[in-house]
Write a protein that holds these residues in place. Structure first.
Motif, PDB file in Angstrom:
ATOM      1  N   ASN A 136       0.794  -1.207   0.058  1.00  0.00           N
ATOM      2  CA  ASN A 136       0.038   0.063  -0.055  1.00  0.00           C
ATOM      3  C   ASN A 136       0.792   1.254  -0.067  1.00  0.00           C
ATOM      4  OD1 ASN A 136       1.079  -0.692   2.836  1.00  0.00           O
ATOM      5  ND2 ASN A 136      -0.791   0.473   3.571  1.00  0.00           N
ATOM      6  N   LEU A 137       2.151   1.185  -0.391  1.00  0.00           N
ATOM      7  CA  LEU A 137       2.859   2.394  -0.230  1.00  0.00           C
ATOM      8  C   LEU A 137       3.643   2.941  -1.685  1.00  0.00           C
ATOM      9  CD1 LEU A 137       4.610   4.494   1.471  1.00  0.00           C
ATOM     10  CD2 LEU A 137       6.350   2.717   1.621  1.00  0.00           C
ATOM     11  N   ALA A 138       3.409   4.162  -1.879  1.00  0.00           N
ATOM     12  CA  ALA A 138       3.916   4.643  -3.093  1.00  0.00           C
ATOM     13  C   ALA A 138       4.640   5.892  -2.709  1.00  0.00           C
ATOM     14  CB  ALA A 138       2.847   4.950  -4.073  1.00  0.00           C
ATOM     15  N   ILE A 139       5.929   6.108  -3.414  1.00  0.00           N
ATOM     16  CA  ILE A 139       6.695   7.231  -3.088  1.00  0.00           C
ATOM     17  C   ILE A 139       6.829   7.900  -4.477  1.00  0.00           C
ATOM     18  CG2 ILE A 139       9.010   7.953  -2.664  1.00  0.00           C
ATOM     19  CD1 ILE A 139       9.154   5.391  -0.972  1.00  0.00           C
ATOM     20  N   LEU A 140       6.496   9.356  -4.320  1.00  0.00           N
ATOM     21  CA  LEU A 140       6.727  10.400  -5.413  1.00  0.00           C
ATOM     22  C   LEU A 140       7.542  11.101  -5.088  1.00  0.00           C
ATOM     23  CD1 LEU A 140       5.733  11.875  -8.176  1.00  0.00           C
ATOM     24  CD2 LEU A 140       4.288  12.973  -6.804  1.00  0.00           C
ATOM     25  N   CYS A 141       9.002  11.052  -5.843  1.00  0.00           N
ATOM     26  CA  CYS A 141       9.997  12.050  -5.439  1.00  0.00           C
ATOM     27  C   CYS A 141      10.275  13.107  -6.582  1.00  0.00           C
ATOM     28  CB  CYS A 141      11.128  11.199  -5.479  1.00  0.00           C
ATOM     29  SG  CYS A 141      12.871  11.936  -5.192  1.00  0.00           S
ATOM     30  N   VAL A 142       9.984  14.168  -6.194  1.00  0.00           N
ATOM     31  CA  VAL A 142      10.024  15.439  -7.093  1.00  0.00           C
ATOM     32  C   VAL A 142      11.625  15.848  -7.122  1.00  0.00           C
ATOM     33  CG1 VAL A 142       9.268  17.724  -7.559  1.00  0.00           C
ATOM     34  CG2 VAL A 142       7.586  15.994  -6.579  1.00  0.00           C
ATOM     35  N   ASN A 195       8.237  -1.595  -9.281  1.00  0.00           N
ATOM     36  CA  ASN A 195       7.422  -0.743 -10.070  1.00  0.00           C
ATOM     37  C   ASN A 195       8.186   0.813  -9.909  1.00  0.00           C
ATOM     38  OD1 ASN A 195       5.313  -2.361 -10.303  1.00  0.00           O
ATOM     39  ND2 ASN A 195       4.505  -2.072  -8.171  1.00  0.00           N
ATOM     40  N   VAL A 196       8.878   1.039 -10.885  1.00  0.00           N
ATOM     41  CA  VAL A 196       9.623   2.197 -10.979  1.00  0.00           C
ATOM     42  C   VAL A 196       9.331   3.130 -12.160  1.00  0.00           C
ATOM     43  CG1 VAL A 196      12.106   3.507 -10.987  1.00  0.00           C
ATOM     44  CG2 VAL A 196      11.660   1.392  -9.616  1.00  0.00           C
ATOM     45  N   THR A 197       8.914   4.277 -12.029  1.00  0.00           N
ATOM     46  CA  THR A 197       8.630   4.974 -13.069  1.00  0.00           C
ATOM     47  C   THR A 197       9.308   6.306 -13.261  1.00  0.00           C
ATOM     48  OG1 THR A 197       6.425   4.041 -13.439  1.00  0.00           O
ATOM     49  CG2 THR A 197       6.629   6.044 -14.402  1.00  0.00           C
ATOM     50  N   VAL A 198       9.712   6.756 -14.181  1.00  0.00           N
ATOM     51  CA  VAL A 198      10.435   8.268 -14.323  1.00  0.00           C
ATOM     52  C   VAL A 198       9.453   9.078 -15.335  1.00  0.00           C
ATOM     53  CG1 VAL A 198      12.462   9.638 -14.904  1.00  0.00           C
ATOM     54  CG2 VAL A 198      12.567   7.316 -13.949  1.00  0.00           C
ATOM     55  N   GLN A 213       1.010  11.214 -17.307  1.00  0.00           N
ATOM     56  CA  GLN A 213      -0.287  10.117 -17.374  1.00  0.00           C
ATOM     57  C   GLN A 213       0.393   8.790 -16.788  1.00  0.00           C
ATOM     58  OE1 GLN A 213      -3.258  10.726 -17.683  1.00  0.00           O
ATOM     59  NE2 GLN A 213      -3.933   8.744 -17.042  1.00  0.00           N
ATOM     60  N   SER A 214       1.497   8.281 -17.352  1.00  0.00           N
ATOM     61  CA  SER A 214       2.117   7.076 -16.716  1.00  0.00           C
ATOM     62  C   SER A 214       2.443   7.094 -15.364  1.00  0.00           C
ATOM     63  CB  SER A 214       3.369   6.547 -17.987  1.00  0.00           C
ATOM     64  OG  SER A 214       4.108   7.420 -17.747  1.00  0.00           O
ATOM     65  N   ALA A 215       3.124   8.302 -15.227  1.00  0.00           N
ATOM     66  CA  ALA A 215       3.487   8.366 -13.732  1.00  0.00           C
ATOM     67  C   ALA A 215       2.062   8.378 -12.799  1.00  0.00           C
ATOM     68  CB  ALA A 215       4.099   9.623 -13.482  1.00  0.00           C
ATOM     69  N   SER A 216       1.083   9.115 -13.013  1.00  0.00           N
ATOM     70  CA  SER A 216       0.026   9.212 -12.327  1.00  0.00           C
ATOM     71  C   SER A 216      -0.758   7.708 -12.227  1.00  0.00           C
ATOM     72  CB  SER A 216      -1.236   9.986 -13.080  1.00  0.00           C
ATOM     73  OG  SER A 216      -2.356   9.893 -12.282  1.00  0.00           O
ATOM     74  N   GLU A 217      -0.632   6.830 -13.157  1.00  0.00           N
ATOM     75  CA  GLU A 217      -1.222   5.540 -13.299  1.00  0.00           C
ATOM     76  C   GLU A 217      -0.444   4.532 -12.325  1.00  0.00           C
ATOM     77  OE1 GLU A 217      -1.255   4.652 -17.506  1.00  0.00           O
ATOM     78  OE2 GLU A 217      -2.864   5.813 -17.849  1.00  0.00           O
ATOM     79  N   ALA A 218       1.189   4.939 -12.360  1.00  0.00           N
ATOM     80  CA  ALA A 218       1.862   4.104 -11.865  1.00  0.00           C
ATOM     81  C   ALA A 218       1.743   4.142 -10.213  1.00  0.00           C
ATOM     82  CB  ALA A 218       3.368   4.430 -11.849  1.00  0.00           C
ATOM     83  N   LEU A 219       1.374   5.364  -9.719  1.00  0.00           N
ATOM     84  CA  LEU A 219       1.185   5.419  -8.262  1.00  0.00           C
ATOM     85  C   LEU A 219      -0.188   4.760  -7.691  1.00  0.00           C
ATOM     86  CD1 LEU A 219       1.709   9.335  -8.105  1.00  0.00           C
ATOM     87  CD2 LEU A 219       3.077   7.636  -7.171  1.00  0.00           C
ATOM     88  N   PHE A 232       7.790   3.387  -6.911  1.00  0.00           N
ATOM     89  CA  PHE A 232       8.431   4.725  -6.925  1.00  0.00           C
ATOM     90  C   PHE A 232       8.463   5.251  -8.192  1.00  0.00           C
ATOM     91  CE2 PHE A 232      12.582   6.840  -7.591  1.00  0.00           C
ATOM     92  CZ  PHE A 232      12.773   7.495  -6.494  1.00  0.00           C
ATOM     93  N   VAL A 233       7.963   6.676  -7.956  1.00  0.00           N
ATOM     94  CA  VAL A 233       7.993   7.576  -9.189  1.00  0.00           C
ATOM     95  C   VAL A 233       8.783   8.551  -8.989  1.00  0.00           C
ATOM     96  CG1 VAL A 233       6.497   8.935 -10.334  1.00  0.00           C
ATOM     97  CG2 VAL A 233       5.616   6.739  -9.550  1.00  0.00           C
ATOM     98  N   LEU A 234       9.814   8.873 -10.119  1.00  0.00           N
ATOM     99  CA  LEU A 234      10.753  10.051  -9.946  1.00  0.00           C
ATOM    100  C   LEU A 234      10.241  11.030 -10.890  1.00  0.00           C
ATOM    101  CD1 LEU A 234      13.244  11.082  -9.039  1.00  0.00           C
ATOM    102  CD2 LEU A 234      14.342  10.203 -11.127  1.00  0.00           C
TER     103      LEU A 234
END
Length: 125
Positions: free
Chosen positions: A46-52, A84-87, A95-101, A108-110
């Motif tokens: 249940n954990l997602a990380i969005l790194c700006v 699950n890693v998306t950049v 859009q793909s980053a939003s779906e990855a979350l 992990f989304v960068l």
């Protein structure tokens, strides 16, 4: 600084029925790289990380971070075991980053962004 990912990890463990999203920056994450290894090894679904990532320590005077010198935080997350890693580096990849979350984690989304003052919001230093 440096505690956002572990605070989110603890929250994800305490609230397994809820999706937890940690929004952090490159400077914060660089101060706690080991947190990625801990999270990946425990695999909280249940954990997602969005790194700006703006390649600067915005809170301490805008010094350059290591990501501006070649450190790839998405690569670090992969090496730690995140499946699950998306950049996203431009608007067409958002859009793909939003779906990855929304995927089962850990995710992990960068999000790479340009540095500079906000066009919309003025910071009160």
């Amino acid at each position: 600084m440096g505690g956002a990912t572990m605070a989110g990890f603890g929250l994800a463990l305490a609230q397994p029925q809820r999706k937890v999203l940690v929004v952090t920056g490159d400077g914060d994450l660089l101060m706690s790289l080991g947190s990625l290894a801990t999270i990946a090894s425990q695999k909280p679904a249940n954990l997602a990380i969005l790194c700006v990532d703006n390649a600067h320590y915005g809170e301490t005077g805008n010094q350059a971070t290591h990501t501006g010198m070649g450190v790839d935080l998405a690569g670090v997350a992969r090496a730690c075991g995140f499946e699950n890693v998306t950049v996203a580096s431009n608007e067409s990849e958002l859009q793909s980053a939003s779906e990855a979350l929304r995927r089962q984690g850990p995710t992990f989304v960068l999000l790479r962004v340009t540095d500079g003052p906000s066009r919309r919001y003025r910071r009160n230093w």
